[in-house]
Structure formats: C-alpha cells, structure tokens
Design an enzyme around this catalytic site. Structure first.
Site, PDB file in Angstrom:
ATOM      1  CB  VAL A 133      18.880  13.081  77.159  1.00 25.05           C
ATOM      2  CG1 VAL A 133      17.850  14.184  77.052  1.00 25.05           C
ATOM      3  CG2 VAL A 133      18.207  11.729  77.155  1.00 25.05           C
ATOM      4  CE  LYS A 135      15.602   9.164  75.852  1.00 25.90           C
ATOM      5  NZ  LYS A 135      14.586   8.920  76.833  1.00 25.90           N
ATOM      6  CG  ASP A 143      12.862   1.320  82.606  1.00 25.27           C
ATOM      7  OD1 ASP A 143      13.070   0.786  83.713  1.00 25.27           O
ATOM      8  OD2 ASP A 143      13.738   1.892  81.963  1.00 25.27           O
ATOM      9  CG  LEU A 197      20.026  17.663  79.441  1.00 27.36           C
ATOM     10  CD1 LEU A 197      18.571  17.633  79.028  1.00 27.36           C
ATOM     11  CD2 LEU A 197      20.256  18.686  80.518  1.00 27.36           C
ATOM     12  N   GLY A 198      22.344  13.717  80.077  1.00 25.93           N
ATOM     13  CA  GLY A 198      22.478  12.404  80.685  1.00 25.93           C
ATOM     14  C   GLY A 198      22.408  11.338  79.616  1.00 25.93           C
ATOM     15  N   GLY A 228      20.312   8.140  78.751  1.00 25.62           N
ATOM     16  CA  GLY A 228      19.168   7.292  79.079  1.00 25.62           C
ATOM     17  C   GLY A 228      19.381   5.913  78.509  1.00 25.62           C
ATOM     18  N   GLY A 229      18.448   5.043  78.804  1.00 25.01           N
ATOM     19  CA  GLY A 229      18.589   3.687  78.327  1.00 25.01           C
ATOM     20  C   GLY A 229      18.645   3.607  76.810  1.00 25.01           C
ATOM     21  CG  PHE A 230      15.496   3.986  74.785  1.00 19.81           C
ATOM     22  CD1 PHE A 230      15.168   2.803  74.148  1.00 19.81           C
ATOM     23  CD2 PHE A 230      14.857   4.315  75.953  1.00 19.81           C
ATOM     24  CE1 PHE A 230      14.199   1.980  74.661  1.00 19.81           C
ATOM     25  CE2 PHE A 230      13.887   3.486  76.474  1.00 19.81           C
ATOM     26  CZ  PHE A 230      13.561   2.311  75.838  1.00 19.81           C
ATOM     27  N   GLY A 231      19.823   6.021  74.751  1.00 17.82           N
ATOM     28  CA  GLY A 231      20.818   6.881  74.138  1.00 17.82           C
ATOM     29  C   GLY A 231      20.952   8.180  74.906  1.00 17.82           C
TER      30      GLY A 231
END
Ligand SMILES: *[C@@H]1O[C@H](CO)[C@@H](O)[C@H](O)[C@H]1NC(C)=O
Ligand SMILES: *[C@@H]1O[C@H](CO)[C@@H](O)[C@H](O)[C@H]1NC(C)=O
Ligand SMILES: *[C@@H]1O[C@H](CO)[C@@H](O)[C@H](O)[C@H]1NC(C)=O
Ligand SMILES: *[C@@H]1O[C@H](CO)[C@@H](O)[C@H](O)[C@H]1NC(C)=O
Ligand SMILES: *[C@@H]1O[C@H](CO)[C@@H](O)[C@H](O)[C@H]1NC(C)=O
Ligand SMILES: *[C@@H]1O[C@H](CO)[C@@H](O)[C@H](O)[C@H]1NC(C)=O
Ligand SMILES: *[C@@H]1O[C@H](CO)[C@@H](O)[C@H](O)[C@H]1NC(C)=O
Ligand SMILES: *[C@@H]1O[C@H](CO)[C@@H](O)[C@H](O)[C@H]1NC(C)=O
Ligand SMILES: *[C@@H]1O[C@H](CO)[C@@H](O)[C@H](O)[C@H]1NC(C)=O
Length: 835
Positions: free
Chosen positions: A530, A544, A641, A522-523, A525-528
C-alpha cells in the site's frame, strides 16, 4: 550359573510375571518381551512405550508417548523400518543390545552397541528416556548409561534432552520432522544447534536454511520476542567436549515439549492439568520476517500487520532486471570510508546472521567501536553477551543478512550500524520543482479538463475510462459530499455518482506515488503493498497495488469492485477508484492519517493516547461498520479478516474497517501469491474456522469479540498473561468470572472507565468468543447490547481459548479445502496475513 535348573525356573517365573504385570513395569531384561499391545510405563505413569500406528498408517512403530495426553508420540525407534504385522517384539538380544525382532527373529531395529554388556536392563524413565544400563552397577548417573533414547532424538526435544554437538566424536544430535503426520520416517525438515562463531538455533529444509534465531547472548537466543522467563529457561552449555542446547521448566505441573512438525514449523507445546490438550506456546517461523534472509541483504524486516522490508539507512533498493524481488539493498554512497560515517544504534532488531564476522570476547563496546571504525569493511558491531551489562565484541563485515524488528520484549542487545553521516541533499530541488513549478504549468490544461469533465458527466453510466489520478481532487470533493451515507441505508441513497467508479491511468497512479517508491510505501497488506499517493492539491490517497497474477477476468474484477464501491458507511474505508492496466490491479482508497488501530493499541509509547472515550468510540464504530456489512449492505459481506491492523483511524480517530470485500474479489488461486507459506493470525480466528474451515457471520462476531477485548486492554490476544490460560481470551475469562475484569485495564484507564460499562463490554466480548458459533450473538444483538445500558446480558459460556487442542496445527498452507469452500458459496475466502 551353578544351578541351571533353578535359573531356568526363575527366569520363567520372571518372564510370566513380567507378561502379567507388563502394564505396571518400566523395565525390560533379556528374559522379557514386549509384544504388540503391551507397554512399559514409567514409574510415575508419565510416559509409555509400546507399539502404535500413527494416523491412517497401516504400519506399526515402536514409540514412546505421554500417558496422560493422547496422541503425543515423542520418540520413535524404527523410523526407517516400519513393522508390517503384529508379531514384532522388543527385547534385549544376546549381545546386550535392545532389539526389535520380527516373527523370524530378524532384527528390525537395534540400539546398535558395539560392546558386550554383562547384565543389561532397559528402563523407561519418568523423563521419557529409555535407557540401557548394567543391572548391578551402583552408578546411576547419566553418564553411566550404555545407550539412551535421548541420544537419538526424533522430532521432539523433551526437558532433559540435549541438542547439539559432541566435540569428541563430531556427532550431532538434532530433531528431524516426520515425513507426514502418518509417517514417522525422517522428513525434510531439521532443527539444529548451529555453531557459527556463536550458537544459533536453525530450521533447515533439506540443506536450505529456513529460519534462524539470533545468536546465543548468554541469556537467550537474541530476539526471542517473548519474555518466557517465568515458564522455562533456555540453556546453552559450552564445555570441552560438547556444545549443547537444552531447557528447563520452572513448573513441574506443566508438561512441555519442543517439536518440529512435518511442515517445518517448530512449536513449543505446553500442557497443564487444566487444559484439554497441548497449547501452542510458540511457533516458528510464524511470519515472513522469520524466514531466513526474507528481505535480502541490508534490509530490515518488520512485522506490522504483514512483512515490510526496508533498506537500512544509507542503503537503497537495487533493481535487478527491473524486478523488486528478490530484494537487495546496496550502499547509496559510492564506497567504503570515502564519505564521513557514523554508527547508529538499533535497540529493537535481531542481530544479523553471522556470515562474515569476528568475535573478540575480551573487548568492550568502546574498543569494539574504535576497531570497527578503523576497518573500512566493518559494517556493524555489537556486544556478544548481554550478561553483566554487556561484553564482548562482534563485528560484521560485508552484507548484513536476516535482520528483523523485534516488537515487545527485548533483552537489550543493541547493534550499531555504520551509516553515512549525512544523506546527499539533491532531492530538495526536485521537490521545489514539483511543488512550485509543475502546478503552474499544468493549470490551463487542468481547467480545460474540468470543463470537459462537466460536459461529459451525464453520459457516464458505468466505469469511466482512464482518468488522471493527480487531478482527481475536484471530482472527489464533489463525490464525497453528494454521497455521504447515513447509517444502515447503504442502498437507499444511490445517487448518480455511486454507479460510477473512476478508473485512473497507470501513469498517473505511478506519478502520484513517486513511481511506487519505497518512501511512499505505507505498508504491506495481505493483498500487496500500500502506497501513499499525493494529488496535485496536496490531498492524500492510499494506493493498494494488488499483487496477484489474476485468474479472474478483468471484467469480473471491475464488476466486483463496482459492487464493493457501493458499500458506503462512515465506518468503512471508502474505495474511490481503481486502475486496471498492463496487468496491474490497483485500488485507490481514502487516506487515513492515523494509520491503524494496532499502531496505537500495541505500542507502549502510543497506547496512552487512546483514552477511554476514544476506545468506546472505536468499538461502537467497528460494531456499526460490521453490522452494516452483515445486515444492511446489499452484498452481505463477511469480512473474514477482521483484526486491529484492518481498522484504520481517520484524523478524529474514527474507526474505519478496511479490506472488506477483498475476500469476494480474491477467490481461488489468487491467494496463493501471498499465502505460499503463511501462518495464520490465529488469535482472531474462530475455532470452527481455524479447525474446520467453516465460516459464517458468526466467525466475524468472534473476531469482533477478540478485537473488543484487545481494544479495551491494549493487549494482543496471542500473548501470555497468566499461567492458567494461554491467551487474552482465557485471561479475560478468568478475571471476569472472578469479578475482577477491572484488572484487565491499565491503571490510567481504570480511573477513566465506568465500571458498569467496562463490565458490559467485557461480557459482550466473552459472548462473542464463545466456542459454539450458535451461542454467539449476531452483530445487531451486539450493537444493542453495547449501546443499551439497561439490556440484560446472558451469561457467557467459557471462551473458546483452546484452539490448539491436541496440538493441532495453526499454520495454513493454501489447502484444497479452503479453495473448495471458496467456490461453493462464492464468498468464503479469508486472507490470513502473517503478523
Ligand atoms: C524378518 O527379518 C529378516 C531380516 O531382516 C528378513 O529376512 C525376514 O524376511 C523377516 N521376516 C518376516 C516374517 O518379515
Ligand atoms: C551400527 O553401528 C555400526 C558401527 O558402529 C554402523 O556401521 C551401522 O551403520 C550401525 N547400524 C545402524 C542400524 O545404526
Ligand atoms: C559413574 O559413571 C560416570 C560415567 O561413566 C563417571 O564419570 C562417574 O565417576 C561414575 N560415578 C561413580 C560413583 O562411579
Ligand atoms: C523433500 O525434498 C525433496 C527434494 O530435496 C523433494 O523432492 C520432496 O518433495 C520433499 N518432501 C517434502 C515432504 O517436502
Ligand atoms: C522445502 O524444499 C522443497 C524443495 O527442496 C520445496 O519444494 C518446499 O517448498 C520447501 N518447503 C518449505 C516449507 O520451504
Ligand atoms: C521477564 O519476566 C520475569 C518474570 O515475569 C521478570 O522477572 C523479568 O524482569 C522479565 N524480564 C524483562 C527483561 O522484562
Ligand atoms: C528496465 O525498464 C526500462 C524502462 O522501463 C527499460 O528501458 C530497460 O531496458 C529495462 N531493463 C531491463 C534489464 O529489463
Ligand atoms: C582481543 O582484544 C584484546 C583487547 O583489545 C586484544 O589484546 C587481543 O589481541 C584481541 N584478540 C584477538 C584474537 O584479536
Ligand atoms: C578488516 O577486517 C577484515 C576481516 O577481519 C580483515 O580481513 C582485513 O584485513 C581488515 N582490514 C584492516 C585494514 O584492518
């Protein structure tokens, strides 16, 4: 020389006068000395030349700086030979050279002309150029200078300066960063005009290419995302003897410079009479996609909230030693010219780097296509110029590198990429198997499992052992029903369920996401990344996959997740489970079909789908969610954030805050995995955080204010909307104080919105983004102000829209200060995602 005594007295007089009036003069002659503490000032008082010590340095340097704006050195003479004492002087030496001499007349630095000059005079011009010329020459054209500082750029390109190549001598003029803010000696980063078939601007780290613009297309360096045409004009001149880049400003009231920082960022800085310091108009690279070749070959990088890599159509990800990084996409069909092929047009990507290309300037697009189709190794073609409706033919052979999506303004330089005519259709059978056959086969086992579960339910007190994510649906529907929280009482309704966070097996999570396939992604994110996961009954979840090599123990991590899972509010995304296995840390969330707020807000084709009422609903929802995090939850979470991409939307367009509590889980070095070289979304950061690293609930309030304005206006805070302010906050403030806040809305919304309500919202937003944290309201005040029509609102102070005061850097490397803050109060870390 007929009258030596007279000459002597005369030059003595000039010398004395020169010393006395040294503040007022802009020229040096062989008889003048500029010593420590003395200055040359250009005739209109714009630039000064003199000695300075940067920052904490104990050395002195000779430099030129802006007189009006403190601490903006634009040129340094003796970068490589610092002056150790206060006795150096600048003068014109015997051979007519401009020289910097030490106490014993040793040459520290020289303009190094080889030819003798008769009557030399040096002058500091209003452009910031220090020039050496013949005193009595009537020719004052630029070419008549014997030497000029513009020919030896430091780290700054001023208006009138040129970067590029002298084709006669082969000499290149380029910018070189300072080593550190305290040390002007040449650093590792350079900014150059690179000629590779066509001109590009590139940033280098030593000899490694760090970031490049697209090729010059006659108007701009392709893919410049900002329509800057009202502020300055970029110019590339290709003549017989030189190819150069320079720029012109359209406004004489604005000072402008292009600077490469010690950290390798190139920034365009702007100063005008009303601002308190340099405003950063533009920074590059400011996201991962702008790093040269970040996504690897044949892959498009897009910045949604963070960098996303996607193989071009007709290509698939190549796994090297089972690793997905470094990436490379390879053709999914066997070889060139075997399958039927066609070209698809991309309107919104930066042209690939010109690695292996051919250019024919006399071909048109049609001939270009025919030519490219003929040659099996030709992978793409495009016009080389956009002027005059497009002309020229660029053809790429071999891998396509450094492609990125451009959002917003595009100057219309489409590229046509060769793809196979149709994808092979062998996947369908597999799907039929998965959808029809598999569930039937699993059914008996499934029921047994459910009965087993029910039996064991009572025993569960803490974390459950690994479950099958695919079969999670039944459990989940029970859980959501018993656990529907009501506003503001997060801890009160703790049922048996909420002390349990299910933990799934890696195998089942992997199966639900088709082995973490790109199709399911899906995308990022800052943490990895998704992924979208699908359960057996078709229900979807968001998966995630945290990309950290954790320093935090598994047990602490699980405990932390348990706490986070207990935060339940209808405006927070629900954490449904996790998977901690084989070093993987995976979180399972409810899936939000309508993606995120920024997906709607900033996309011209979707923004009209958000009516006024929807926007009001979204704003109120976010405010409630944030209030809960700040005030009513047990944990008192500071989000840190908050931004449009972290607001997810469910099927009814209800907003849900995501990524809350991540800061708690990710303290310390785990961040570094993702923030190696990340530049902040500074549009949402409060000044005290951006500048001093201080964080409190009031910084979330600041971000909320920005989000509120963005939601109302569909404009990004970081854009430029008028000439007086350099972001949305400034723009909103200007309009609001003139009672013209209405103009912030698109015409369609102006018809829908109520004036009172809009005015109240904008006022609340401006209260939230006040410079001083203490002045900003708390979230509970905010909620009462936006929901209560009769509340009287205080008058906001001017918004903090000059974060970039004194040209301060907004690029965040994982600094020690951040990690310190983190360990001090436990919850102080924000992940700054690039955008
Ligand atoms: C001045 O420069 C000369 C030549 O570079 C050097 O030999 C001499 O030691 C310097 N004198 C002082 C006082 O630094
Ligand atoms: C001065 O110029 C000469 C030749 O023109 C060159 O060899 C020398 O390196 C230059 N010195 C400096 C300090 O630039
Ligand atoms: C001034 O000097 C430049 C460069 O040396 C030359 O091209 C130009 O013709 C000169 N102009 C006059 C009026 O002599
Ligand atoms: C510059 O590059 C060299 C190696 O090429 C490296 O050792 C040094 O640390 C770098 N300096 C900075 C400031 O990055
Ligand atoms: C620049 O290169 C050096 C090694 O030569 C590396 O250590 C450093 O991280 C690089 N800096 C950036 C910003 O890429
Ligand atoms: C860019 O902005 C200028 C001035 O605001 C406008 O005239 C021009 O049409 C814009 N160009 C594009 C392609 O939007
Ligand atoms: C990649 O993974 C598969 C299965 O996980 C394994 O069989 C194979 O040996 C691995 N290949 C390499 C090069 O590590
Ligand atoms: C460029 O294209 C024109 C028109 O198709 C052709 O005549 C010419 O030979 C080409 N030039 C090169 C260098 O291929
Ligand atoms: C295709 O283009 C490449 C690069 O210009 C060239 O080397 C090759 O000869 C061409 N092949 C054909 C069949 O035209």
């Amino acid at each position: 020389m007929g009258n030596p005594p007279f000459f002597f007295t005369f030059s003595c007089f000039v010398f004395l006068l020169g010393s006395l009036l040294s503040l007022a003069t802009d020229t040096i002659t062989p008889a003048t000395l500029i010593g420590d503490g003395e200055k040359l000032v250009s005739s209109s008082q714009i630039f000064e030349l003199g000695f300075f010590s940067p920052g904490k340095s104990k050395y002195k340097y000779l430099g030129i700086w802006y007189k009006q704006v403190p601490d903006t050195v634009v040129w340094v003479a003796n970068r490589n030979s610092p002056i150790v004492d206060s006795n150096a002087v600048l003068t014109i030496g015997n051979n007519g050279n401009l020289v910097l001499l030490n106490q014993t007349d040793g040459i520290i630095w020289s303009s190094n002309l080889s030819r003798e000059v008769k009557n030399p005079v040096a002058q500091l011009l209003d452009t910031g150029n220090l020039v050496l010329r013949e005193k009595f020459s009537s020719n004052t054209s630029e070419g008549s200078y014997l030497w000029q500082s513009f020919d030896c750029p430091s780290d700054t390109l001023l208006i009138g300066m040129k970067m590029g190549w002298d084709l006669k001598t082969g000499r290149e003029r380029y910018l070189t960063s300072w080593r550190t803010a305290d040390d002007p000696s040449p650093g590792n980063f350079t900014f150059r005009l690179e000629i590779r078939v066509l001109p590009h601007l590139c940033i280098y780290n030593g000899s490694v290419k760090l970031s490049c613009t697209g090729p010059w297309n006659g108007l701009a360096f392709g893919a410049d995302p900002t329509n800057t045409s009202y502020l300055f004009r970029p110019i590339v001149e290709q003549k017989e003897d030189e190819i150069i880049y320079r720029y012109e400003s359209y406004s004489s009231r604005i000072l402008m410079m292009l600077k490469i920082n010690p950290s390798g960022d190139v920034q365009r800085l702007i100063w005008h009479e009303m601002s308190t310091g340099w405003q950063v108009f533009f920074t590059a690279p400011n996201n991962f996609c702008q790093l040269y070749g970040y996504c690897g070959a044949n892959s498009v990088c897009s910045v949604d909230d963070t960098a996303n890599c996607e193989c071009l159509k007709g290509f698939k990800l190549k796994l090297q030693n089972n690793q997905t990084w470094p990436r490379e996409c390879v053709r999914s069909h066997s070889s060139d010219c075997i399958t039927r092929e066609r070209f698809i047009k991309f309107d919104d990507i930066k042209l690939p780097y010109l690695v292996d290309v051919s250019l024919n300037e006399s071909m048109n697009l049609k001939e270009c296509e025919a030519e490219c189709l003929k040659n099996c190794t030709c992978r793409a073609y495009a016009n080389s110029k956009v002027t005059g409706g497009g002309s020229g033919c660029l053809m790429w052979f071999g891998d396509l590198i450094d492609i990125r999506k451009i959002t917003g303004y595009n100057n219309g330089q489409p590229i046509y990429v060769r793809v196979p005519d149709s994808e092979p259709g062998d996947k369908k059978l597999l799907w039929i198997f998965v959808i029809l056959v598999l569930p039937v086969a699993l059914l008996p086992g499934f029921f047994i499992f459910c009965r087993w579960r029910r039996k064991h339910k009572e025993k569960e007190t803490t974390m459950e052992s690994s479950q099958d994510l695919l079969k999670f649906d039944i459990y989940m529907s029970v859980a959501t029903r018993t656990n529907e929280p009501s506003e503001g009482d997060g801890d009160a309704k703790g049922t048996r369920r909420d002390s349990v966070l299910p933990c799934f097996s890696l195998a089942s999570v992997s199966a639900a996401t088709e082995n973490f396939s790109m199709q399911c992604k899906l995308g990022e994110g800052g943490f990895g990344p998704v992924y979208k996961g699908k359960l057996l009954n078709g229900q979807e979840v968001a998966v995630k996959r945290l990309s950290s090599q954790s320093g935090q123990g598994l047990k602490e991590f699980k405990n932390e997740m348990m706490l986070i899972a207990k935060l339940q509010h209808r405006n927070l995304v629900r954490l449904m489970g996790c998977c901690v296995e084989q070093g993987e840390k995976i979180l399972i969330y409810e899936y939000m079909p309508n993606k995120s707020l920024n997906f709607f807000l900033f996309d011209p084709s979707r923004t009209h789908l958000l009516g006024w009422q929807t926007r009001v609903k979204i704003i109120e929802g976010i405010a409630q969610g944030l209030l809960y995090l700040h005030q009513y939850s047990r944990l008192r979470i500071i989000h840190r954030d908050l931004k449009a991409s972290n607001i997810l939307l469910d099927s009814d367009m209800n907003p849900k805050i995501s990524d809350f509590g991540m800061a708690r889980m990710f303290c310390g070095d785990e961040l570094q995995g993702n923030t190696k070289r990340v530049v902040g979304t500074y549009g949402y950061m409060s000044p005290e955080y951006a500048l001093d690293g201080l964080f409190s609930v009031k910084s979330d309030v600041f971000s909320f204010g920005v989000l509120l304005l963005e939601t109302l206006t569909s404009k990004r805070n970081t854009g430029v909307y008028d000439i007086e302010s350099f972001n949305l906050l400034g723009h909103a403030w200007n309009l609001w104080k003139d009672n013209r806040a209405y103009e912030l809305l698109s015409p369609a919304l102006q018809h829908e919105a109520s004036y009172q309500m809009l005015n109240r919202y904008i006022t609340v937003a401006l209260l939230c983004v006040q410079e001083k944290a203490a002045d900003r309201p708390t979230m509970s005040k905010v909620v009462s102000m936006i929901t209560n029509e009769h509340a009287t609102l205080p008058y906001p102070k001017q918004s903090a829209f000059s974060y970039a005061r004194r040209g301060e850097k907004i690029s965040f490397l994982p600094s020690s200060r951040v990690s310190e803050a983190c360990s001090v109060n436990g919850v102080t870390l924000s992940l700054i995602s690039p955008r």
